[in-house]
Design an enzyme around this catalytic site. Structure first.
Site: not given
Length: 469
Positions: A151, A88
């Site tokens: 994350e 991400d």
């Protein structure tokens, strides 16, 4: 001189990085789409990594679209080594000189959102598994690459993954700088909420809590002179400001004040130009804010520095340095304004005292405080066998000694509870990679040098005997 291995996979890595950068995989917090905990785009990157790993002949698993893994070697959770990466990214933001979703090569550098944080390193680790397979590397334990999809918004992805799988015996995450980062500050995310100032009809700014807000727009109930006074104060500093009447006529006495700043990673907010800070500070200095609104508290206590001095939490230690405070988001809704901040606090401190001081200051101004998350600090002594092993790999490739360092960034290493650290992919003397900023970039030569270090490190943790070290 070492014999390079990963250069044989360079074109495949770059080709797949192009595809991965094209996916705008910004994780969505509190996503209510069934089966997609961080939204469709985050899940799409996990699917991409799973399918690619399958094509490379590796064992794979998608863990409910929170994370996925690729594994080389027989064995389950009882004893395995791990490399943790995230796929991400933070929002692209404004101010790019290239398309952030198109991998662009220029003068030996790669540009694109995620090239340095952390899609490039994720693909390298996957192809390191492929290289280990191709070269018949002998292992005492399987090696697993774990890829997370959330994350950047709190690491709930790893919490979920490790609720389904045991922690690895040993591991590292290539999501920081070289040499190894054996100390990470604590990360505290806080949301303040209070009554919107009567002079502010709306306000919204920032794109992510862990980025300095690069834009902010507020609509004020004021005359043209007051709006221009705010604009002059803002333009006198590092930010840029535009003033425009709302409703098409100055007679409406409503003016939109739009501030453009420069984003920066929350671990070093001083490197950016925070649009929220500039707007609220100017509004305060222009006399636009009243004691009845939360914005005056924000301007006086939160948006005035990056070390937490005014709200009473400034501190530091010898191990990891000073506390930093970043204003990431602001928004008004239904008569309330919220400000979300990211604090990186020293590794030897407990967050309890910080929370108590902020709560006391907020309550005195009629503002409430909510703890969004509190990721505790990480510290792994330099004598640990993992640090020694990674150091040998680093020295073998670079010829330089490895001296572990501390940092304000937060990585998956802290989810390993003392069994891992951050290691690469960015070299400490490299040109700034602009993490969480426009024009995120990575040197191609250094990227491939990292690949060689990562390969040797993964081979090493596959055979490391912790008992004998």
């Amino acid at each position: 001189m070492f014999e390079p291995v990963m250069i044989n996979y360079k074109e495949d890595i770059l080709g797949n990085l192009k595809k991965l950068v094209a996916i705008e995989s910004v994780a969505v917090p509190d996503c209510d789409i069934d089966g997609y905990p961080f939204g469709h785009k985050s899940a799409q990157t996990l699917q991409f990594m799973t399918e690619l790993a399958d094509s490379l002949g590796l064992d794979t698993e998608n863990c409910d679209n929170f994370a996925c893994h690729a594994q080389l070697g027989e064995g389950g959770d009882e004893d395995y080594a791990a490399v943790l990466c995230h796929v991400d990214v933070v929002p692209t933001g404004d101010g790019w000189h290239t398309d952030p979703l198109v991998l662009t090569e220029k003068d030996g550098y790669l540009y694109g959102r995620g090239v340095a944080d952390d899609k490039g390193a994720a693909l390298v680790s996957l192809y390191c598994l492929k290289a280990m397979k191709d070269n018949g590397v002998q292992m005492k334990r399987p090696v697993r690459c774990i890829f997370g999809g959330g994350e950047e918004i709190g690491m709930d992805d790893m919490e979920h993954y490790f609720s389904r799988h045991a922690l690895p015996t040993i591991g590292f995450t290539p999501d920081a700088d070289y040499p190894a980062c054996n100390c990470e500050k604590g990360i505290l995310h806080i949301k303040f909420t209070g009554r919107t100032d009567p002079a502010i009809l709306s306000i919204k700014g920032g794109s992510a809590i862990n980025c300095a807000a690069d834009s902010c727009t507020a609509v004020f109930s004021c005359d043209e002179a007051a709006a221009n006074a705010m604009g002059a104060l803002i333009n006198a500093g590092d930010a840029e400001c535009a003033i425009s009447p709302v409703g098409g006529s100055p007679a409406e006495s409503r003016y939109a004040v739009t501030v453009k700043g420069v984003s920066a990673h929350a671990m070093c907010p001083e490197n950016g130009v925070n649009a929220v800070n500039h707007l609220l500070t100017a509004a305060k200095e222009a006399g636009m804010l009243t004691d009845g609104g939360a914005e005056l508290f924000f301007a006086k206590k939160i948006c005035c520095d990056t070390n937490g001095k005014e709200i009473g939490i400034a501190c530091s230690d010898e191990l990891s340095g000073r506390l930093t405070l970043n204003v990431g988001l602001i928004e008004s809704k239904d008569g309330k304004t919220t400000v979300s901040i990211d604090i990186r606090y020293p590794a030897t401190l407990d967050s309890g005292g910080l929370i108590s001081a902020m709560t006391q200051a907020a309550e005195a101004s009629g503002v409430t405080l909510e703890i969004l998350n509190d990721n505790k600090p990480l510290y792994v002594p330099k004598e640990h066998p993992l640090i020694k092993a990674l150091g040998e790999c680093y020295t073998e490739i670079t010829g330089q000694p490895m001296i572990p360092v501390a940092m304000g960034g937060g990585t998956y290493a802290r989810t390993l509870h003392g069994r891992g650290v951050a290691f690469g992919p960015v070299f400490s003397d490299a040109r700034p990679c602009n993490l969480h900023m426009p024009d995120e970039n990575l040197s191609i030569d250094e990227f491939m040098l990292h690949a060689e270090i990562c390969y040797r490190a993964m081979c090493r943790i596959a055979t490391l005997d912790l008992c004998d070290e």
